[in-house]
Design a protein around this motif. Structure first.
Motif, PDB file in Angstrom:
ATOM      1  N   UNK A  31      11.319  64.387  65.871  1.00  0.00           N
ATOM      2  CA  UNK A  31      10.230  65.353  65.911  1.00  0.00           C
ATOM      3  C   UNK A  31       9.842  65.852  64.528  1.00  0.00           C
ATOM      4  N   UNK A  32      10.635  65.548  63.517  1.00  0.00           N
ATOM      5  CA  UNK A  32      10.356  66.017  62.161  1.00  0.00           C
ATOM      6  C   UNK A  32       9.479  65.011  61.437  1.00  0.00           C
ATOM      7  N   UNK A  33       8.397  65.491  60.819  1.00  0.00           N
ATOM      8  CA  UNK A  33       7.512  64.610  60.062  1.00  0.00           C
ATOM      9  C   UNK A  33       7.963  64.616  58.606  1.00  0.00           C
ATOM     10  N   UNK A  34       8.588  63.514  58.211  1.00  0.00           N
ATOM     11  CA  UNK A  34       9.073  63.412  56.833  1.00  0.00           C
ATOM     12  C   UNK A  34       8.283  62.421  56.016  1.00  0.00           C
ATOM     13  N   UNK A  35       7.094  62.117  56.428  1.00  0.00           N
ATOM     14  CA  UNK A  35       6.280  61.128  55.714  1.00  0.00           C
ATOM     15  C   UNK A  35       6.156  61.484  54.235  1.00  0.00           C
ATOM     16  N   UNK A  36       6.464  60.512  53.392  1.00  0.00           N
ATOM     17  CA  UNK A  36       6.355  60.733  51.955  1.00  0.00           C
ATOM     18  C   UNK A  36       7.550  61.415  51.336  1.00  0.00           C
TER      19      UNK A  36
END
Length: 448
Positions: A31-36
């Motif tokens: 559920x965590x957005x770690x893009x980049x």
């Protein structure tokens, strides 16, 4: 300076007990957005299984990328001093790895620095919930269940392994439940090029565990409030027993005075000793690739102290320290939610089982542990030992105390090679250990 004082040389020993990085995959997190972003993780390199370790790193990085969009950067340390240097530098500077993998005996020292995130209900939920773990593995996550900083990752309770063929030939059904009884069996099993016990007197991490275990069984936890209890008859009796196996009872190969645990395990695996003491489930990988495959079993180590036939009043039927690896998150990390997602992945059912298959350590995840036990009934004694395990004292001074206990053996090795440790020499070594341990407890008390 307080942080450095607490992390000092004590950590150098305790950190060496840190196991390998954990394995992991399952359907946790996501559920965590770690893009980049990149999550920095500090772990110990597994040089014994280097190919598997590299494969695991690639696997977990791929799974983490798919779940969060973030990359993983693994920092590895080759030894305790290397790790200590990395941790000291990062904690003092307030920058560095987001997640640290630490051994259970180092967790109290890590906690005492105040440099790692405390796990409240919200944080536990982010890593999948506190109730997903084997209860005993939580015993050293913090000083109490309201002040926890460490998430259990692997479980390595100590047991003994015994050669079933040699036991059968000697007319012995199974290992005794008292140390005195086990010694009598070892004497019966010694002869014709075979010794009763295999253990490593020169190992950096195991010898002190015999003293700790036997003293606890006799009712001495080694720390009473802010007082050290190393100069106690229970501790002296433990060392006399441990040293005596080699010098007086002669149930251990004389060469063991220079062995580490890997060499002791190799001796057992070759069929030259009847029992391997203070080993863990991770040894199964080694034993199953040796001549004794199908000819050994595990058993809970004796829980009745030397010199006793039953548990003494005030004694504790402890079979092992709470042993394994924990995961902690740095307070300075700007990626704490991402770090929690990484921990959730590593402690998921599938990843815990995968790690067990690769490296042998038991899962800290309760559901995964049950699946591993169901799939391999031979591990039942290991899980039984886990239920009887006890945590080492939760104090920032424990690392120094562990070092003091280890040094008693280090200082005695020359005498062990020469035939035995005199009573006066042992008394002197214990007095020095007591002094050093008490000084560390006093420093820890002052730094609070």
């Amino acid at each position: 300076m307080a942080t450095l004082r607490l992390l000092g040389i004590a950590a150098a020993v305790s950190l060496g007990a840190v196991g390998l990085a954990g394995c992991g995959q399952e359907n946790g997190g996501g559920s965590v957005d770690g893009s980049g972003k990149t999550l920095d993780v500090l772990i110990g390199a597994n040089t014994n299984k280097a190919d598997q370790f590299r494969s695991w790193q690639a696997h977990i990085a791929d799974a983490f990328k798919k779940q969060t969009g973030a990359d993983l950067k693994f920092e590895t340390f080759a030894n305790a001093n290397d790790e200590l240097s990395k941790i000291q530098t990062s904690v003092v500077a307030g920058q560095g790895p987001d997640v640290y993998q630490v051994g259970t005996t180092f967790t109290p020292t890590a906690y005492s620095t105040g440099a790692f995130v405390k796990f409240d209900k919200s944080m536990w939920n982010k890593v999948g919930g506190r109730d997903r773990f084997v209860p005993a593995t939580l015993g050293i996550s913090g000083p109490n269940d309201q002040d926890e900083v460490a998430v259990p990752f692997t479980d390595r309770p100590y047991v003994l392994a015994y050669n079933t063929d040699l036991f059968k030939k000697a007319g012995i059904d199974k290992p005794a439940t008292t140390w005195d009884g086990l010694l009598e069996q070892a004497k019966k099993l010694t002869g014709n090029g075979v010794y009763g016990f295999a253990t490593g007197y020169a190992d950096n991490y195991t010898p002190w565990k015999f003293a700790w275990t036997m003293a606890n069984q006799a009712g001495n936890p080694l720390v009473d409030g802010n007082k050290a209890r190393i100069d106690d008859p229970t501790v002296k009796k433990a060392y006399e027993t441990y040293f005596g196996w080699l010098t007086k009872d002669k149930v251990v190969n004389p060469a063991a005075v220079g062995w580490n645990d890997t060499q002791a395990a190799a001796d057992f695996a070759s069929g030259k000793s009847a029992m391997m003491l203070m080993t863990t489930a991770s040894s199964k990988v080694t034993f199953d690739a040796s001549a004794i495959k199908g000819k050994y079993e595990y058993a809970v180590m004796p829980t009745v102290p030397p010199g006793q036939s039953t548990m003494p009043a005030g004694g504790s039927p402890v079979s092992s320290i709470i042993s394994g690896d924990n995961l902690v998150i740095a307070k300075y990390s700007e990626n704490q939610d991402l770090a929690a997602a990484y921990i959730k992945l590593l402690t998921s059912d599938d990843e815990q089982i995968n790690y067990n298959k690769l490296f042998g350590d038991l899962p800290a995840n309760a559901a995964a542990a049950k699946k591993v036990e169901d799939a391999d009934p031979s591990l039942a004694p290991v899980l039984a030992s886990a239920s009887q395990a006890k945590s080492t004292p939760f104090t920032g001074a424990w690392g120094d105390m562990q070092l003091a206990l280890t040094n008693v053996v280090v200082q005695s090795r020359q005498a062990l090679s020469g035939g035995g440790v005199s009573d006066s020499a042992l008394q002197s070594a214990l007095a020095k250990a007591q002094k050093d341990a008490q000084a560390s407890l006093d420093r820890a008390a002052q730094s609070k």
